[in-house]
Design an enzyme around this catalytic site. Structure first.
Site, PDB file in Angstrom:
ATOM      1  N   ARG A  72      39.443  34.075  51.440  1.00 50.77           N
ATOM      2  CA  ARG A  72      38.369  35.070  51.395  1.00 50.77           C
ATOM      3  C   ARG A  72      36.784  35.278  52.305  1.00 50.77           C
ATOM      4  O   ARG A  72      36.404  34.261  51.602  1.00 50.77           O
ATOM      5  CB  ARG A  72      37.758  35.539  49.847  1.00 50.77           C
ATOM      6  N   ALA A  84      45.274  42.056  42.692  1.00 51.04           N
ATOM      7  CA  ALA A  84      44.568  43.678  42.048  1.00 51.04           C
ATOM      8  C   ALA A  84      44.327  44.177  43.540  1.00 51.04           C
ATOM      9  O   ALA A  84      45.233  43.581  44.776  1.00 51.04           O
ATOM     10  CB  ALA A  84      43.223  42.348  42.104  1.00 51.04           C
ATOM     11  N   GLU A 101      49.689  46.917  42.794  1.00 49.47           N
ATOM     12  CA  GLU A 101      49.727  45.820  43.154  1.00 49.47           C
ATOM     13  C   GLU A 101      50.586  45.008  42.545  1.00 49.47           C
ATOM     14  O   GLU A 101      50.819  44.878  43.610  1.00 49.47           O
ATOM     15  CB  GLU A 101      48.064  45.927  42.836  1.00 49.47           C
ATOM     16  N   GLU A 105      52.306  42.806  45.385  1.00 49.97           N
ATOM     17  CA  GLU A 105      51.621  41.395  46.386  1.00 49.97           C
ATOM     18  C   GLU A 105      52.733  39.787  45.032  1.00 49.97           C
ATOM     19  O   GLU A 105      52.292  38.832  45.358  1.00 49.97           O
ATOM     20  CB  GLU A 105      50.202  41.665  45.694  1.00 49.97           C
ATOM     21  N   GLY A 124      24.277  45.192  39.384  1.00 52.07           N
ATOM     22  CA  GLY A 124      22.766  45.321  40.273  1.00 52.07           C
ATOM     23  C   GLY A 124      23.401  45.868  41.826  1.00 52.07           C
ATOM     24  O   GLY A 124      21.603  46.494  42.348  1.00 52.07           O
ATOM     25  N   GLU A 128      31.521  48.900  42.453  1.00 52.25           N
ATOM     26  CA  GLU A 128      32.117  48.745  41.312  1.00 52.25           C
ATOM     27  C   GLU A 128      33.340  48.720  39.827  1.00 52.25           C
ATOM     28  O   GLU A 128      32.089  48.452  39.302  1.00 52.25           O
ATOM     29  CB  GLU A 128      33.175  47.428  42.064  1.00 52.25           C
ATOM     30  N   GLU A 152      46.592  38.893  53.478  1.00 49.94           N
ATOM     31  CA  GLU A 152      47.521  38.593  52.793  1.00 49.94           C
ATOM     32  C   GLU A 152      48.974  38.072  53.259  1.00 49.94           C
ATOM     33  O   GLU A 152      49.699  37.469  52.266  1.00 49.94           O
ATOM     34  CB  GLU A 152      47.663  40.101  51.956  1.00 49.94           C
TER      35      GLU A 152
END
Length: 212
Positions: A72, A84, A101, A105, A124, A128, A152
């Site tokens: 990530r 996800a 998914e 995945e 905040g 999402e 991926e």
């Protein structure tokens, strides 16, 4: 706070006197709203507009969870996660998206589905909403594996005991929101009324209303 008062999130919307979209990306955007506070003052709020996501805590008959390890870039880490993905189609049924998914995945299908929990990841600064499903009675999906690319293509897959994920979350070794929330929620369900007491897979989701 009155102890007899229900602890439950409720809809509310303060007036917006101006809005703009200074950035529009491929899947998300940034919105700037001028919001009227209860005292009458106006403040500016910037936040990411997100289509919503689904995640799947897939639990096999041995109490192990299907997990993926993926790089990530924003956090510069390779994280353990659960399958996800985004709700790419407006009004898409989240169960159908979760099943897709899990197939894409992990190349897995499940016969038993429940809603584990619904969360806002970072309310905040982003709208999402994520629905995390519990999937059981797992088996290998039919047909060819889905062709992956980019980050991926470098994903690893494993099955890890639910108890080990809970331990890792509490020890600060695991950080992905959906994995941590999903694992702790599943453990809480097991310690409480059990998985059969969870909401059905097609339960309403006010944060992202969907077609049946």
């Amino acid at each position: 706070m009155d102890s007899a008062r229900a602890v439950e999130d409720t809809p509310e919307e303060w007036p917006v006197v101006a809005t703009a979209t200074p950035f529009q990306g491929n899947k998300t955007s940034v919105r700037t709203d001028d919001v009227v506070m209860p005292d009458g003052s106006v403040v500016r709020r910037d936040y990411q507009v997100h289509p919503g996501s689904v995640a799947v805590l897939a639990l096999d008959g041995e109490g192990r969870v299907v997990v993926l390890r993926q790089y990530r870039h924003p956090v510069r880490q390779r994280l353990w996660e659960i399958p996800a993905g985004l709700l790419d189609i407006p009004g898409e049924n989240p169960l159908h998206a979760a099943q897709r998914e899990l197939y894409e995945e992990a190349h897995i299908k499940a016969e038993s589905w429940r809603v584990l929990t619904d969360v806002y990841t970072t309310p905040g600064g982003c709208d999402e909403a994520v629905r995390i499903f519990l999937a059981r009675e797992l088996s290998t999906a039919e047909g060819e594996r889905y062709e992956v690319s980019e980050e991926e293509a470098d994903m690893e897959q494993a099955r890890v005991p639910l108890t080990e994920l809970v331990r890792g979350a509490l020890a600060g070794e695991l950080h992905n929101t959906c994995l941590v929330v999903g694992a702790l929620s599943a453990a809480a369900a097991l310690a409480g009324e059990g998985f059969d007491a969870l909401r059905p897979a097609e339960a309403p989701w006010p944060a992202r209303p969907f077609d049946a």
